[in-house]
Design a protein around this motif. Structure first.
Motif, PDB file in Angstrom:
ATOM      1  N   ARG A   1       1.486   4.063  -2.901  1.00 15.21           N
ATOM      2  CA  ARG A   1       1.341   5.505  -2.661  1.00 15.21           C
ATOM      3  C   ARG A   1       2.508   6.258  -3.255  1.00 15.21           C
ATOM      4  O   ARG A   1       2.351   7.276  -3.917  1.00 15.21           O
ATOM      5  CB  ARG A   1       1.307   5.795  -1.161  1.00 15.21           C
TER       6      ARG A   1
ATOM      7  N   LEU B   1      -8.237   5.438  -9.308  1.00 13.30           N
ATOM      8  CA  LEU B   1      -7.200   5.360  -8.278  1.00 13.30           C
ATOM      9  C   LEU B   1      -7.787   4.933  -6.950  1.00 13.30           C
ATOM     10  O   LEU B   1      -7.200   4.128  -6.233  1.00 13.30           O
ATOM     11  CB  LEU B   1      -6.526   6.724  -8.110  1.00 13.30           C
ATOM     12  N   PHE B   2      -8.946   5.469  -6.639  1.00 13.09           N
ATOM     13  CA  PHE B   2      -9.584   5.093  -5.385  1.00 13.09           C
ATOM     14  C   PHE B   2      -9.792   3.579  -5.311  1.00 13.09           C
ATOM     15  O   PHE B   2      -9.438   2.928  -4.327  1.00 13.09           O
ATOM     16  CB  PHE B   2     -10.921   5.820  -5.232  1.00 13.09           C
TER      17      PHE B   2
ATOM     18  N   HIS C   1      -9.294   9.869 -10.826  1.00 14.27           N
ATOM     19  CA  HIS C   1      -9.460   9.819  -9.380  1.00 14.27           C
ATOM     20  C   HIS C   1     -10.196   8.565  -8.899  1.00 14.27           C
ATOM     21  O   HIS C   1      -9.735   7.858  -8.007  1.00 14.27           O
ATOM     22  CB  HIS C   1     -10.202  11.067  -8.908  1.00 14.27           C
ATOM     23  N   ARG C   2     -11.330   8.294  -9.528  1.00 15.21           N
ATOM     24  CA  ARG C   2     -12.120   7.139  -9.065  1.00 15.21           C
ATOM     25  C   ARG C   2     -11.376   5.828  -9.300  1.00 15.21           C
ATOM     26  O   ARG C   2     -11.383   4.926  -8.451  1.00 15.21           O
ATOM     27  CB  ARG C   2     -13.464   7.109  -9.777  1.00 15.21           C
TER      28      ARG C   2
ATOM     29  N   PHE D   1       0.837  -1.196   0.000  1.00 15.17           N
ATOM     30  CA  PHE D   1       0.000   0.000   0.000  1.00 15.17           C
ATOM     31  C   PHE D   1       0.873   1.247   0.000  1.00 15.17           C
ATOM     32  O   PHE D   1       0.673   2.168  -0.786  1.00 15.17           O
ATOM     33  CB  PHE D   1      -0.886  -0.045   1.248  1.00 15.17           C
ATOM     34  N   TRP D   2       1.884   1.236   0.865  1.00 22.11           N
ATOM     35  CA  TRP D   2       2.750   2.388   0.978  1.00 22.11           C
ATOM     36  C   TRP D   2       3.568   2.574  -0.306  1.00 22.11           C
ATOM     37  O   TRP D   2       3.730   3.697  -0.805  1.00 22.11           O
ATOM     38  CB  TRP D   2       3.670   2.261   2.189  1.00 22.11           C
TER      39      TRP D   2
ATOM     40  N   THR E   1      -1.098  12.065 -12.501  1.00 22.56           N
ATOM     41  CA  THR E   1      -2.378  11.543 -12.966  1.00 22.56           C
ATOM     42  C   THR E   1      -3.276  12.736 -13.205  1.00 22.56           C
ATOM     43  O   THR E   1      -2.983  13.838 -12.768  1.00 22.56           O
ATOM     44  CB  THR E   1      -3.020  10.637 -11.909  1.00 22.56           C
TER      45      THR E   1
ATOM     46  N   THR F   1       3.989   9.569 -10.214  1.00 26.57           N
ATOM     47  CA  THR F   1       3.511   9.632 -11.589  1.00 26.57           C
ATOM     48  C   THR F   1       2.316  10.571 -11.669  1.00 26.57           C
ATOM     49  O   THR F   1       1.361  10.427 -10.919  1.00 26.57           O
ATOM     50  CB  THR F   1       3.057   8.238 -12.072  1.00 26.57           C
TER      51      THR F   1
ATOM     52  N   ILE G   1       2.348   6.188  -7.160  1.00 25.91           N
ATOM     53  CA  ILE G   1       1.325   7.036  -7.784  1.00 25.91           C
ATOM     54  C   ILE G   1       1.597   8.507  -7.497  1.00 25.91           C
ATOM     55  O   ILE G   1       1.350   9.370  -8.335  1.00 25.91           O
ATOM     56  CB  ILE G   1      -0.088   6.639  -7.282  1.00 25.91           C
ATOM     57  N   THR G   2       2.144   8.804  -6.295  1.00 27.31           N
ATOM     58  CA  THR G   2       2.485  10.193  -6.003  1.00 27.31           C
ATOM     59  C   THR G   2       3.477  10.719  -7.033  1.00 27.31           C
ATOM     60  O   THR G   2       3.407  11.870  -7.449  1.00 27.31           O
ATOM     61  CB  THR G   2       3.099  10.309  -4.606  1.00 27.31           C
TER      62      THR G   2
ATOM     63  N   PHE H   1      -6.521   1.636  -4.807  1.00 30.34           N
ATOM     64  CA  PHE H   1      -5.997   1.616  -3.448  1.00 30.34           C
ATOM     65  C   PHE H   1      -6.891   0.851  -2.491  1.00 30.34           C
ATOM     66  O   PHE H   1      -6.424   0.100  -1.656  1.00 30.34           O
ATOM     67  CB  PHE H   1      -5.849   3.053  -2.930  1.00 30.34           C
ATOM     68  N   MET H   2      -8.184   1.093  -2.605  1.00 29.37           N
ATOM     69  CA  MET H   2      -9.072   0.625  -1.554  1.00 29.37           C
ATOM     70  C   MET H   2      -9.690  -0.734  -1.842  1.00 29.37           C
ATOM     71  O   MET H   2     -10.175  -1.399  -0.944  1.00 29.37           O
ATOM     72  CB  MET H   2     -10.194   1.650  -1.324  1.00 29.37           C
TER      73      MET H   2
END
Lengths: 182, 391
Positions: free
Chosen positions: B116, B132-133, B129-130, B112-113, B124, B122, B119-120, B136-137
């Motif tokens: 993060r 990516l959500f 957004h969705r 997960f980290w 986007t 690269t 993606i931070t 991650f989740m």
């Protein structure tokens, strides 16, 4: 979070930052040390944060100062309200861009910051740049993406004597923008 | 009177703690069959931990040396590395002792980290957004949940991200209605998910395998002669001999090796490989492979590193079900994959113009810098082990 050429201090200050996300005020506020946080109030729009019990509760948690954007009267302008509310104790978090922007570039600053510091020239103005928060929670979304973000506090500034409104706002905006490249 | 009373309380307290410990131990046995109890893994873990602690103290001594005797930059790097490995080692031991679900959760958090960080770095767009959500989740935890289900779910967790997530992500971005650089954006998210989550999840997946040796015999055999008295005959079942302790020993005989040991062997190999490549590169490095990508990765480093890693793999093959020659081949493959991982991540970093993932945001350690080679080597190691060393 980093402090660049400035230190956390509970003295009366105005933190002004770029505004890109709902989280801005909350993140900025919670990134302050506890002592400073207790005397710092984010300024938020009453028409948004007074809607519904959850929003009211959140605003209450952060000790937010709700300002009416619609009903602006003489002697009751937002700046007057803010000055009255902070007294000689509280600091403020303001977003001089007015509203969250879509673009990467920051918008021009609204004049509120100028009038604030004209009426209270003793307040320290601390520029803050918040990076990546618009990716965490962009406008119109309610589900955050857990990206890493960064808050930079810059050196305090003041309104110079005889500085014009336009010049001052440009200088303030530049102070925030400069923190991006550090 | 008072001392007596005190003694009494002390005794009661001791007894109750003993009871609690026994209860706790019983509970762990039920919850968690894969406790760390095989000797060989313990020996290896203990040795490595000891060496790391030694290195830690050496580093502290070096730190106080004047600059003329020790290059401060090198010492600093050394200390940072040692601290990272100590942390890694402590986490692994913690996970092994608390068991397999804890280990999985820990790997999940690392993934997960790392994601993060990926993606931070690269860029986007708003429309991602969705997608990516959900990345991650949903996909990240789901992958680890599926891996935790064990070997039966192999067919699902092995295709979940490469197939279903890879189809879902572009579709979700398309629904968001932003066509600009569409393929590039989907590829970034997919690559991040594949490297940070999918690949890395193959490392803890080793714990779920039912290992055999290459002849097909179940591998972590219980040692027949593990009792300290050296008795080879089975214990007579007289009442005198079946003390609770003996009974416990019978229920869970000392094992010679475990899946945890294999996982640790693999991680150790990958980390050592990084060190060897670096060391040989500094000592002998002349022919840089790709100066645009990484100026410190040389052919000499690659070859020297591979040889050393193979050597270590052969020396340590007693913790694994591999014969020494098998261990050599596996170590070579792991070394090459680890190197490929380092090169690939360097290329991504150069493209984005950052030195390492840790420098993205101040104060956050670069997890991805530490695990890049692990990510690349994990699937290969897992599949070799699964193909040749499970029933």
């Amino acid at each position: 979070m980093r402090w660049h050429e400035s230190q956390p201090d509970p003295c009366q200050r105005i933190y002004f930052a770029n505004h890109t996300s709902h989280l801005d005020a909350l993140v900025l506020w919670s990134s302050l040390p506890r002592l400073v946080r207790e005397v710092t109030r984010p300024v938020a729009a009453k028409d948004y944060w007074n809607k519904g019990p959850i929003r009211r509760y959140i605003a209450d948690c952060f000790n937010a100062m709700l300002i009416d954007r619609e009903e602006i009267k003489v002697h009751q302008s937002p700046v007057d309200v803010m000055i009255r509310e902070i007294g000689l104790k509280y600091s403020l978090i303001v977003f001089p861009e007015g509203t969250r922007n879509h673009e990467e570039e920051m918008q021009d600053f609204k004049s509120g910051l100028y009038y604030l510091s004209k009426k209270r020239p003793d307040l320290e103005l601390v520029p803050v740049y918040m990076d990546n928060l618009n990716r965490v929670l962009p406008r119109g979304e309610f589900l955050p993406v857990p990206l890493l973000s960064c808050i930079t506090f810059g050196p305090p500034m003041w309104l110079e004597a005889k500085e014009s409104k336009v010049d001052f706002l440009k200088r303030a905006r530049e102070a925030v923008r400069r923190l991006k490249d550090l | 009177m008072t001392p007596n009373l005190l003694a009494h309380f002390e005794f009661a307290w001791l007894a109750s703690t003993a009871d609690a410990t026994a209860l706790l131990a019983d509970w762990w046995e039920i919850v968690n069959p894969q406790m760390l109890r095989d000797q060989r893994t313990n020996i290896l873990l203990g040795t490595v931990l000891g060496l790391l602690i030694l290195a830690f103290f050496i580093g502290r001594v070096l730190k106080r040396q004047p600059e003329s005797t020790a290059n401060p930059a090198v010492v600093r790097t050394f200390n940072l590395r040692v601290r990272a490995w100590l942390l890694m080692c402590a986490m692994l031991i913690f996970g092994f002792v608390l068991g397999y679900s804890v280990t999985l959760v820990m790997f999940g958090l690392i993934s997960f980290w790392a994601l993060r960080e990926f993606i931070t770095m690269t860029p986007t767009r708003r429309g991602d957004h969705r997608a990516l959500f959900w990345t991650f989740m949903l996909f990240t935890p789901l992958q680890y949940v599926l891996v935790a289900q064990g070997g039966n779910f192999y067919a699902i967790y092995t295709v979940m991200i490469p197939v279903y997530a890879s189809l879902f992500i572009p579709a979700r971005i398309a629904f968001a209605g932003d066509p600009k650089r569409f393929l590039e954006r989907t590829a970034k998210i997919q690559a991040g998910l594949l490297i940070c989550v999918y690949s890395l999840s193959h490392a803890p997946a080793i714990l779920t395998l039912r290992l055999t040796d290459s002849a097909g015999k179940p591998w972590p055999q219980a040692a027949q002669t593990a009792s300290p008295m050296g008795e080879t005959e089975p214990m007579p079942t007289t009442p005198a001999a079946t003390t609770p302790k003996a009974a416990a020993d019978e229920r869970t005989p000392q094992q010679l090796g475990s899946n945890a040991g294999v996982l640790f062997f693999f991680i150790l190999l990958v980390q050592l490989n990084d060190v060897f490549q670096y060391g040989w590169g500094i000592l002998l490095g002349k022919h840089v492979i790709a100066p645009e990508i990484n100026a410190s990765r040389t052919w000499e480093g690659l070859i020297g590193g591979c040889l050393c890693t193979v050597l270590v793999g052969v020396i340590l093959c007693w913790v694994t079900p591999f014969r020494w020659d098998q261990a050599a081949v596996i170590s070579l493959i792991v070394a090459l994959m680890g190197y490929a991982g380092g090169m690939t991540m360097s290329a991504i970093k150069r493209d984005r113009g950052v030195k390492d993932f840790g420098s993205l945001v101040q104060g956050h350690a670069g997890v991805l810098d530490r695990i890049d080679s692990l990510c690349f080597a994990a699937p290969v190691f897992f599949h070799i082990t699964r193909f040749f060393f499970t029933a």
